[in-house]
Enzyme design. Structure first.
Site, PDB file in Angstrom:
ATOM      1  N   ASN A   1       8.999  -5.026   5.762  1.00  0.00           N
ATOM      2  CA  ASN A   1       8.045  -5.432   4.722  1.00  0.00           C
ATOM      3  C   ASN A   1       8.829  -5.610   3.427  1.00  0.00           C
ATOM      4  OD1 ASN A   1       6.022  -5.724   2.852  1.00  0.00           O
ATOM      5  ND2 ASN A   1       5.204  -3.635   3.078  1.00  0.00           N
ATOM      6  N   TRP A   2       9.026  -6.863   3.046  1.00  0.00           N
ATOM      7  CA  TRP A   2       9.828  -7.131   1.839  1.00  0.00           C
ATOM      8  C   TRP A   2       9.030  -6.970   0.561  1.00  0.00           C
ATOM      9  CZ3 TRP A   2      14.075 -11.493   2.002  1.00  0.00           C
ATOM     10  CH2 TRP A   2      15.121 -11.052   2.828  1.00  0.00           C
ATOM     11  N   LYS A   3       7.703  -6.776   0.668  1.00  0.00           N
ATOM     12  CA  LYS A   3       6.866  -6.634  -0.532  1.00  0.00           C
ATOM     13  C   LYS A   3       7.169  -7.788  -1.500  1.00  0.00           C
ATOM     14  CE  LYS A   3       6.684  -1.754   0.458  1.00  0.00           C
ATOM     15  NZ  LYS A   3       6.500  -0.404  -0.008  1.00  0.00           N
TER      16      LYS A   3
ATOM     17  N   HIS B   1      -2.299  -2.401   3.784  1.00  0.00           N
ATOM     18  CA  HIS B   1      -1.198  -1.593   3.249  1.00  0.00           C
ATOM     19  C   HIS B   1      -1.725  -0.754   2.086  1.00  0.00           C
ATOM     20  CE1 HIS B   1       2.522  -0.426   1.326  1.00  0.00           C
ATOM     21  NE2 HIS B   1       3.128  -0.719   2.451  1.00  0.00           N
TER      22      HIS B   1
ATOM     23  N   GLU C   1      -0.558  -0.115  -0.689  1.00  0.00           N
ATOM     24  CA  GLU C   1      -0.428  -0.748  -2.013  1.00  0.00           C
ATOM     25  C   GLU C   1      -1.546  -1.751  -2.259  1.00  0.00           C
ATOM     26  OE1 GLU C   1       3.668  -1.903  -1.566  1.00  0.00           O
ATOM     27  OE2 GLU C   1       4.244   0.210  -1.639  1.00  0.00           O
TER      28      GLU C   1
ATOM     29  N   GLU D   1       1.041   5.067   8.024  1.00  0.00           N
ATOM     30  CA  GLU D   1       1.865   5.153   6.823  1.00  0.00           C
ATOM     31  C   GLU D   1       1.250   6.141   5.842  1.00  0.00           C
ATOM     32  OE1 GLU D   1       4.580   1.547   6.251  1.00  0.00           O
ATOM     33  OE2 GLU D   1       2.771   1.224   5.102  1.00  0.00           O
TER      34      GLU D   1
ATOM     35  N   GLY E   1       7.958   4.839  -0.181  1.00  0.00           N
ATOM     36  CA  GLY E   1       8.686   4.536  -1.409  1.00  0.00           C
ATOM     37  C   GLY E   1       9.416   5.720  -2.025  1.00  0.00           C
TER      38      GLY E   1
ATOM     39  N   SER F   1       9.490   5.532   4.174  1.00  0.00           N
ATOM     40  CA  SER F   1      10.842   6.070   3.967  1.00  0.00           C
ATOM     41  C   SER F   1      11.657   6.195   5.250  1.00  0.00           C
ATOM     42  CB  SER F   1      10.769   7.424   3.242  1.00  0.00           C
ATOM     43  OG  SER F   1      10.138   7.260   1.991  1.00  0.00           O
TER      44      SER F   1
ATOM     45  N   GLY G   1      10.082  -0.578   4.696  1.00  0.00           N
ATOM     46  CA  GLY G   1      10.104  -1.253   3.406  1.00  0.00           C
ATOM     47  C   GLY G   1      11.515  -1.456   2.898  1.00  0.00           C
TER      48      GLY G   1
END
Ligand code: PGA
Length: 241
Positions: A10-12, A93, A95, A162, A168, A199, A220
């Site tokens: 996941n490159w965000k 997600h 976020e 998650e 993160g 992580s 991530g």
């Protein structure tokens, strides 16, 4: 029967045309490990170019709108992702759930739209630090699953556990904790692949993969770097599993 392992990056909101070499390197690594399914969820602006530079790797989006089109400035539909070359999409997600206040009903609508457009879905679920401390993790995850899936399930959907507190930073749950949650997810939704995310690194990945009762990872930060992502891919390619 054990399911095929699945590794999703996941490159965000990271990556531009200068990073295509990283995608090429990840695609080459994926071809060296054909026993593992590999996908990379990149910003929408990169989907088409990523698709063109590598085979052996599925390219995904990171969110989609619940409607096929309409007056939704700044949004992107599932069919647009598909047309750009994506074959999967991340939904739910944390976020998105927290920063964009997405609730389970909205995520369920997005999931229906994604499946209707022919996209596979990686649905993310997970409890906050507060829920974790209060011993509510299982209840929270079960509720998110039931409400976000709204009856959907089976092949074409993977569930990523998650825990919000593990994303993160550098904290991860114990593999036994992940295994308990993976069991709960499998009991709640039949036939899905279960991933762990939060992580994940080449260092903690081996124990999580061997003892966490999971089919793979959603990664991530460590997916932004081809060597680290490849090291995680390598540890998942274990024929005796
Ligand atoms: P991280 O992110 O691997 O950087 O913790 C995981 C995720 O948000 O999917």
């Amino acid at each position: 029967m054990a399911k095929r392992p699945l590794l999703v990056g996941n490159w965000k909101m990271h990556g531009d045309g200068g990073d295509l070499a990283v995608i090429v390197a990840i695609g080459e690594a994926a071809r060296r490990h054909p026993a593992v399914d590999v996908a990379l969820c990149v910003p929408a602006t990169l989907i088409d170019r990523a698709r063109r530079v590598c085979a052996g790797l599925a390219i995904g989006g990171q969110d989609c709108h619940a409607e096929p089109n309409g007056a939704h400035t700044g949004d992107i539909s599932a069919s647009m992702l598909r047309e750009a070359g994506a074959s999967l999409v991340l939904l739910g997600h944390s976020e998105r759930r927290h920063d964009h206040h997405e609730d389970d009903a909205l995520i369920a609508a997005k999931l229906r739209a994604a499946r209707a457009a022919g996209l596979e879905v990686v649905l993310c679920v997970g409890e906050t630090a507060e829920d974790h401390a209060a011993g509510r993790s299982a209840a929270v995850v079960q509720e998110q699953l039931t409400r976000s899936l709204a009856g959907a399930g089976g092949p074409g959907i993977a569930i990523a556990y998650e825990p919000v507190w593990a994303i993160g930073g550098d904290l991860t749950p114990e593999p036994t904790e992940v295994a308990a949650m993976a069991g709960l997810i499998r009991d709640t939704v039949l036939g899905v692949r279960v991933l762990y995310g939060g992580s994940v690194t080449p260092d903690n990945g081996a124990a999580l993969f061997a003892q966490g009762g999971i089919d793979g990872f959603l990664v991530g930060r460590q997916s932004l770097e081809a060597d680290a992502f490849t090291a995680i891919l390598k540890l998942m390619d274990v024929p005796t599993r």
